[in-house]
Design a protein around this motif. Structure first.
Motif, PDB file in Angstrom:
ATOM      1  N   TYR A 122     108.728   6.647 -37.920  1.00 30.80           N
ATOM      2  CA  TYR A 122     108.026   6.281 -39.862  1.00 30.80           C
ATOM      3  C   TYR A 122     109.131   7.421 -41.183  1.00 30.80           C
ATOM      4  CZ  TYR A 122     103.973   4.175 -37.990  1.00 30.80           C
ATOM      5  OH  TYR A 122     103.117   4.219 -37.283  1.00 30.80           O
ATOM      6  N   VAL A 123     109.715   7.075 -42.026  1.00 29.71           N
ATOM      7  CA  VAL A 123     110.006   8.066 -43.104  1.00 29.71           C
ATOM      8  C   VAL A 123     108.517   8.814 -43.209  1.00 29.71           C
ATOM      9  CG1 VAL A 123     110.426   7.554 -45.393  1.00 29.71           C
ATOM     10  CG2 VAL A 123     110.911   6.138 -43.965  1.00 29.71           C
ATOM     11  N   LYS A 124     109.802  10.843 -42.668  1.00 31.87           N
ATOM     12  CA  LYS A 124     109.154  11.496 -43.655  1.00 31.87           C
ATOM     13  C   LYS A 124     108.365  11.683 -44.726  1.00 31.87           C
ATOM     14  CE  LYS A 124     108.295  16.703 -43.150  1.00 31.87           C
ATOM     15  NZ  LYS A 124     109.054  17.184 -43.201  1.00 31.87           N
ATOM     16  N   ASN A 125     107.240  11.455 -45.377  1.00 28.48           N
ATOM     17  CA  ASN A 125     107.161  11.122 -46.997  1.00 28.48           C
ATOM     18  C   ASN A 125     107.012  13.460 -47.538  1.00 28.48           C
ATOM     19  OD1 ASN A 125     106.714   9.316 -47.285  1.00 28.48           O
ATOM     20  ND2 ASN A 125     104.715   9.182 -46.859  1.00 28.48           N
ATOM     21  N   GLN A 132     106.888   4.250 -44.787  1.00 31.99           N
ATOM     22  CA  GLN A 132     107.394   3.488 -44.353  1.00 31.99           C
ATOM     23  C   GLN A 132     107.388   3.410 -43.018  1.00 31.99           C
ATOM     24  OE1 GLN A 132     110.551   1.341 -46.734  1.00 31.99           O
ATOM     25  NE2 GLN A 132     110.680  -0.061 -45.464  1.00 31.99           N
ATOM     26  N   ASP A 161     121.465   4.245 -43.367  1.00 31.03           N
ATOM     27  CA  ASP A 161     120.262   4.470 -43.531  1.00 31.03           C
ATOM     28  C   ASP A 161     119.991   5.784 -44.414  1.00 31.03           C
ATOM     29  OD1 ASP A 161     119.820   1.132 -44.356  1.00 31.03           O
ATOM     30  OD2 ASP A 161     118.465   1.728 -42.447  1.00 31.03           O
ATOM     31  N   TYR A 162     120.523   6.648 -44.163  1.00 31.51           N
ATOM     32  CA  TYR A 162     119.766   7.853 -43.727  1.00 31.51           C
ATOM     33  C   TYR A 162     120.975   9.276 -43.738  1.00 31.51           C
ATOM     34  CZ  TYR A 162     116.045   5.478 -42.188  1.00 31.51           C
ATOM     35  OH  TYR A 162     114.468   4.682 -42.620  1.00 31.51           O
ATOM     36  N   THR A 166     118.138  14.318 -42.983  1.00 32.81           N
ATOM     37  CA  THR A 166     117.155  13.549 -43.331  1.00 32.81           C
ATOM     38  C   THR A 166     115.946  13.952 -41.690  1.00 32.81           C
ATOM     39  OG1 THR A 166     118.389  11.843 -45.010  1.00 32.81           O
ATOM     40  CG2 THR A 166     115.825  11.020 -44.045  1.00 32.81           C
ATOM     41  N   LEU A 168     112.716  12.407 -40.396  1.00 37.48           N
ATOM     42  CA  LEU A 168     112.338  11.479 -39.762  1.00 37.48           C
ATOM     43  C   LEU A 168     110.992  11.758 -38.715  1.00 37.48           C
ATOM     44  CD1 LEU A 168     114.548   9.249 -39.032  1.00 37.48           C
ATOM     45  CD2 LEU A 168     113.379   9.272 -41.007  1.00 37.48           C
TER      46      LEU A 168
END
Length: 258
Positions: A122-125, A132, A161-162, A166, A168
Motif C-alpha cells: 500500500y502507498v503510505k499516506n 492506494q 513510479d516512486y 519513498t 510503502l
C-alpha cells in the motif's frame, strides 16, 4: 534443634515453583511483586435461649493463592490455559514500512502464501495510514504494479513510479521459528503442586528460609493480560484443593528451616 516460629517476620517472597504429577517443572516465577494466601472458613452459629450464641459449626475451609509477577512467564500462562508451550515453525502476519531504492525494496522475512499474492503493498499516506493498494503481478510490472520473487525478500516496481526514499507499507505472512501458547476452547486450567519460597527473620535478627507447600493448586483460567504505557505484568490465582492421590487433607504446609 527446634526452630522457633513464635515471633517470625516474612521479609521477602523469593519465588514460586509449580510441578505436575510427573514431577516435571511447569514454571518458576521469581520476579514477584506481591502474593497472597487467603484463608477462609464458613461458620454457622448455634443459638440457644434468647437467641444467644452457645456454639458454632465450622466447615468449608478454603484457600486461594494469588499474586503478580513482574515478567510474563510462559509456563504459568500454559497452566492458566491448560495447554503446553510448543516449539516449532508457525505463521505470523507481518506489517512493515519498506523504502524504495532504484525501483526496488526488500521485506525482512520471506513471504509465504498463494503464489502471485504473497505480499500486499500500500502507498503510505502522510498520516501513516494505508493508502492506494498496488497490484502484484508475475513479471514486468506496469505503473501501479510490483513483483515479488518467491523464496526471497525482493520486490520490484515500475520504473519511475516512486522516487528513492519513498515509503510503502508491506503486509504478508511469514513462517518463523518460535514458541507458541494457545488458549484452546476445549482445554482448561491445570492443577499443579505449588511451592512458595520466602525469606523469614525472627525478632533477634536470625534469618530462616520458609516454604509454603500447596499439594494441589487448581489454577484459575480467568485472568487479564493488560497492555498499555506500563509493562505487562502476570497475575495469577489458584485454589488449594484437599484430597488427591495422597489422601492428605492439608490445604497447605508452612515449613521453616535454617
Amino acid at each position: 534443634m527446634a526452630v522457633d516460629v513464635s515471633k517470625l517476620i516474612i521479609t521477602q517472597i523469593d519465588q514460586i515453583m509449580a510441578f505436575n504429577n510427573a514431577n516435571d517443572l511447569e514454571f518458576i516465577m521469581d520476579e514477584l511483586t506481591d502474593a497472597t494466601i487467603s484463608n477462609s472458613e464458613d461458620r454457622v452459629d448455634i443459638t440457644g435461649k434468647g437467641g444467644r450464641i452457645i456454639g458454632s459449626l465450622k466447615r468449608n475451609k478454603s484457600v486461594t493463592i494469588s499474586g503478580t509477577n513482574g515478567l510474563l512467564v510462559g509456563g504459568a500462562l500454559a497452566a492458566q490455559t491448560g495447554t503446553e508451550i510448543e516449539q516449532g515453525t508457525y505463521a505470523v502476519r507481518m506489517s512493515e514500512i519498506i523504502v524504495v531504492n532504484s525501483n526496488a525494496a526488500t521485506i525482512t522475512q520471506e513471504a509465504v502464501g498463494t503464489t502471485g499474492a504473497e505480499v500486499q503493498i500500500y502507498v503510505k499516506n502522510p498520516n501513516g495510514s494505508c493508502g492506494q493498494a498496488l497490484e502484484q503481478v508475475a513479471d514486468t510490472p506496469q505503473t501501479g504494479q510490483y513483483t515479488y520473487t518467491p523464496g526471497g525478500k525482493a520486490l520490484a516496481f515500475f520504473a519511475g513510479d516512486y522516487e528513492d526514499g519513498t515509503e510503502l507499507i508491506a503486509i504478508y505472512d511469514a513462517q518463523v521459528e518460535s514458541a507458541k501458547i494457545s488458549n484452546d476452547s476445549e482445554k482448561y486450567s491445570k492443577t499443579l503442586r505449588m511451592y512458595i519460597d520466602v525469606t523469614c527473620q525472627d525478632n533477634c535478627d536470625n534469618e530462616y528460609h520458609g516454604q509454603f507447600y500447596i499439594p494441589r493448586a487448581d489454577f484459575s483460567g480467568t485472568f487479564d493480560l493488560t497492555f498499555g504505557n506500563d509493562p505487562t505484568t502476570h497475575a495469577f490465582e489458584a485454589t488449594a484443593l484437599a484430597g488427591g492421590c495422597t489422601g492428605s487433607t492439608n490445604l497447605w504446609d508452612f515449613i521453616v528451616f535454617e
